[in-house]
Design a protein around this motif. Structure first.
Motif, PDB file in Angstrom:
ATOM      1  N   PRO A  70      81.487  74.181 -20.018  1.00 27.11           N
ATOM      2  CA  PRO A  70      81.672  73.107 -20.786  1.00 27.11           C
ATOM      3  C   PRO A  70      80.321  72.620 -20.923  1.00 27.11           C
ATOM      4  O   PRO A  70      79.774  72.091 -22.312  1.00 27.11           O
ATOM      5  CB  PRO A  70      82.066  71.898 -20.062  1.00 27.11           C
ATOM      6  N   ALA A 114      88.554  59.688 -28.030  1.00 27.74           N
ATOM      7  CA  ALA A 114      88.490  61.145 -27.410  1.00 27.74           C
ATOM      8  C   ALA A 114      87.031  61.345 -26.718  1.00 27.74           C
ATOM      9  O   ALA A 114      86.660  62.067 -25.856  1.00 27.74           O
ATOM     10  CB  ALA A 114      88.722  62.008 -28.293  1.00 27.74           C
ATOM     11  N   ALA A 137      86.723  64.843 -23.163  1.00 28.59           N
ATOM     12  CA  ALA A 137      87.630  65.598 -23.663  1.00 28.59           C
ATOM     13  C   ALA A 137      86.874  66.886 -23.838  1.00 28.59           C
ATOM     14  O   ALA A 137      85.775  67.016 -24.300  1.00 28.59           O
ATOM     15  CB  ALA A 137      88.521  65.413 -24.865  1.00 28.59           C
ATOM     16  N   ARG A 138      87.444  68.290 -23.165  1.00 34.38           N
ATOM     17  CA  ARG A 138      86.569  69.329 -23.442  1.00 34.38           C
ATOM     18  C   ARG A 138      86.802  70.206 -24.746  1.00 34.38           C
ATOM     19  O   ARG A 138      86.196  71.129 -25.350  1.00 34.38           O
ATOM     20  CB  ARG A 138      86.933  70.418 -22.461  1.00 34.38           C
ATOM     21  N   ALA A 139      87.766  69.454 -25.524  1.00 32.06           N
ATOM     22  CA  ALA A 139      87.928  70.197 -26.894  1.00 32.06           C
ATOM     23  C   ALA A 139      88.735  69.033 -27.467  1.00 32.06           C
ATOM     24  O   ALA A 139      89.409  68.003 -27.169  1.00 32.06           O
ATOM     25  CB  ALA A 139      88.810  71.423 -26.874  1.00 32.06           C
ATOM     26  N   LEU A 140      88.917  68.955 -29.066  1.00 31.74           N
ATOM     27  CA  LEU A 140      89.474  67.974 -29.849  1.00 31.74           C
ATOM     28  C   LEU A 140      90.201  68.748 -30.730  1.00 31.74           C
ATOM     29  O   LEU A 140      89.783  69.643 -31.549  1.00 31.74           O
ATOM     30  CB  LEU A 140      88.594  66.987 -30.410  1.00 31.74           C
ATOM     31  N   VAL A 141      91.635  68.382 -30.794  1.00 36.49           N
ATOM     32  CA  VAL A 141      92.540  69.080 -31.632  1.00 36.49           C
ATOM     33  C   VAL A 141      92.915  68.133 -32.731  1.00 36.49           C
ATOM     34  O   VAL A 141      93.473  67.000 -32.491  1.00 36.49           O
ATOM     35  CB  VAL A 141      93.927  69.742 -30.905  1.00 36.49           C
ATOM     36  N   LEU A 150      92.785  76.951 -26.695  1.00 33.46           N
ATOM     37  CA  LEU A 150      92.659  76.012 -25.707  1.00 33.46           C
ATOM     38  C   LEU A 150      92.418  76.479 -24.372  1.00 33.46           C
ATOM     39  O   LEU A 150      91.660  76.373 -23.481  1.00 33.46           O
ATOM     40  CB  LEU A 150      93.492  74.705 -25.721  1.00 33.46           C
ATOM     41  N   ALA A 162      89.114  76.643 -21.997  1.00 29.92           N
ATOM     42  CA  ALA A 162      89.132  76.119 -20.582  1.00 29.92           C
ATOM     43  C   ALA A 162      88.524  76.772 -19.699  1.00 29.92           C
ATOM     44  O   ALA A 162      87.744  76.519 -18.618  1.00 29.92           O
ATOM     45  CB  ALA A 162      90.648  75.968 -20.311  1.00 29.92           C
ATOM     46  N   ARG A 172      94.018  65.297 -28.548  1.00 33.52           N
ATOM     47  CA  ARG A 172      94.641  65.753 -29.848  1.00 33.52           C
ATOM     48  C   ARG A 172      95.055  64.640 -30.483  1.00 33.52           C
ATOM     49  O   ARG A 172      95.693  63.533 -30.162  1.00 33.52           O
ATOM     50  CB  ARG A 172      96.263  66.294 -29.312  1.00 33.52           C
ATOM     51  N   HIS A 210      91.964  68.187 -22.904  1.00 32.06           N
ATOM     52  CA  HIS A 210      91.651  68.080 -24.179  1.00 32.06           C
ATOM     53  C   HIS A 210      92.354  66.893 -24.905  1.00 32.06           C
ATOM     54  O   HIS A 210      93.118  66.526 -24.274  1.00 32.06           O
ATOM     55  CB  HIS A 210      92.009  69.535 -25.074  1.00 32.06           C
ATOM     56  N   MET A 264      82.246  68.304 -28.139  1.00 31.16           N
ATOM     57  CA  MET A 264      82.858  69.680 -27.733  1.00 31.16           C
ATOM     58  C   MET A 264      83.586  70.104 -29.001  1.00 31.16           C
ATOM     59  O   MET A 264      83.584  69.718 -30.082  1.00 31.16           O
ATOM     60  CB  MET A 264      83.831  69.446 -26.610  1.00 31.16           C
TER      61      MET A 264
END
Length: 257
Positions: free
Chosen positions: A204, A39, A44-48, A196, A200, A12, A10, A98
């Motif tokens: 995806p 990113a 990335a499978r997620a963005l924070v 997260l 995971a 950040r 992920h 994502m």
């Protein structure tokens, strides 16, 4: 001003203009947009989105506006750049393939609220709140307050919050659906870590299909047009003498939040 970390699948991005409560200036937003682009390219499978300051972000930096208030043309050009970059950042988040998660560790006011509105999952500390401030400052709303908020909370609620400059507590934000989970005091990162871990384990491709299904290009294009209309209304008011007087009074007196 916006630091990117890639870790464990992920991304950040941490807003780090801490001494100014992450008040928005074009440079911060340019950094943010560049970080979002990297990113996205990273897969990335997620963005924070997070903050290194006590506030998440307090919206446009009044000092930045006043520093460019030597002439109407200079101030208008600065405001056009600032709100244009903010709109770009909001649209970049909506187009991210994502899930976008936000750690709302403290207050978010003004146009910075658009970053929250463009997020999928928002964890809020009990001390966090959301507030517009536009009618007190003499600005027209930007950051999705008219482009996105009415669709989220309803027209009447969106109007009442803005015309009364009403502060939305973390509890109310949860009830309105602007916040996904209210964390224990100081526990926002624990909630983010749990999300997260959950994400995971998900497929995806399904996550991506779900997000693009909600934020389909035709829907994002409508939001883009609304944001541009916000920008034009903002530019129409930002150079007005009454707005300039309110900004100077604000700079000389109390500080947000």
């Amino acid at each position: 001003m916006a630091a990117l970390q890639l870790d464990g699948g992920h991304a950040r991005i941490t807003l780090s203009r801490s001494r100014r409560h992450n008040a928005l200036v074009p440079e911060l937003l340019t950094d943010l947009r560049a970080a979002i682009a990297v990113a996205r390219q990273s897969g990335a499978r997620a963005l924070v989105l997070a903050s290194a300051a006590r506030s998440f972000s307090i919206g446009g930096d009044i000092a930045g506006f006043l520093a460019h208030a030597g002439s109407a043309g200079e101030l208008s050009a600065y405001a056009a750049d600032l709100v244009g970059e903010l709109n770009g950042a909001i649209l970049d988040l909506l187009a991210f393939p994502m899930p976008v998660l936000t750690a709302l560790n403290g207050p978010v006011t003004g146009g910075s609220t658009g970053l929250v509105l463009a997020s999928d999952l928002v964890a809020a500390d009990p001390s966090a709140f959301i507030q517009p401030y536009y009618v007190d400052m003499g600005f027209a709303p930007d950051g999705g307050w008219t482009a996105l908020l009415p669709d989220r909370v309803g027209t009447a609620t969106a109007l009442s919050i803005q015309v009364l400059n009403r502060r939305i507590s973390a509890d109310e934000a949860l009830r309105l659906g602007l916040v996904s989970e209210l964390a224990a005091p100081g526990g926002v990162e624990t909630v983010i870590a749990g999300w997260l871990a959950t994400l995971a384990a998900k497929d995806p491709r399904s996550l991506a299909a779900t997000r693009v299904g909600v934020w389909a290009p035709e829907r994002v294009s409508v939001v883009a047009a609304r944001l541009e209309a916000e920008r034009q209304r903002f530019l129409a008011l930002v150079t007005h003498p009454d707005t300039l007087a309110r900004m100077r009074d604000f700079a000389a007196g109390s500080a947000r939040p």
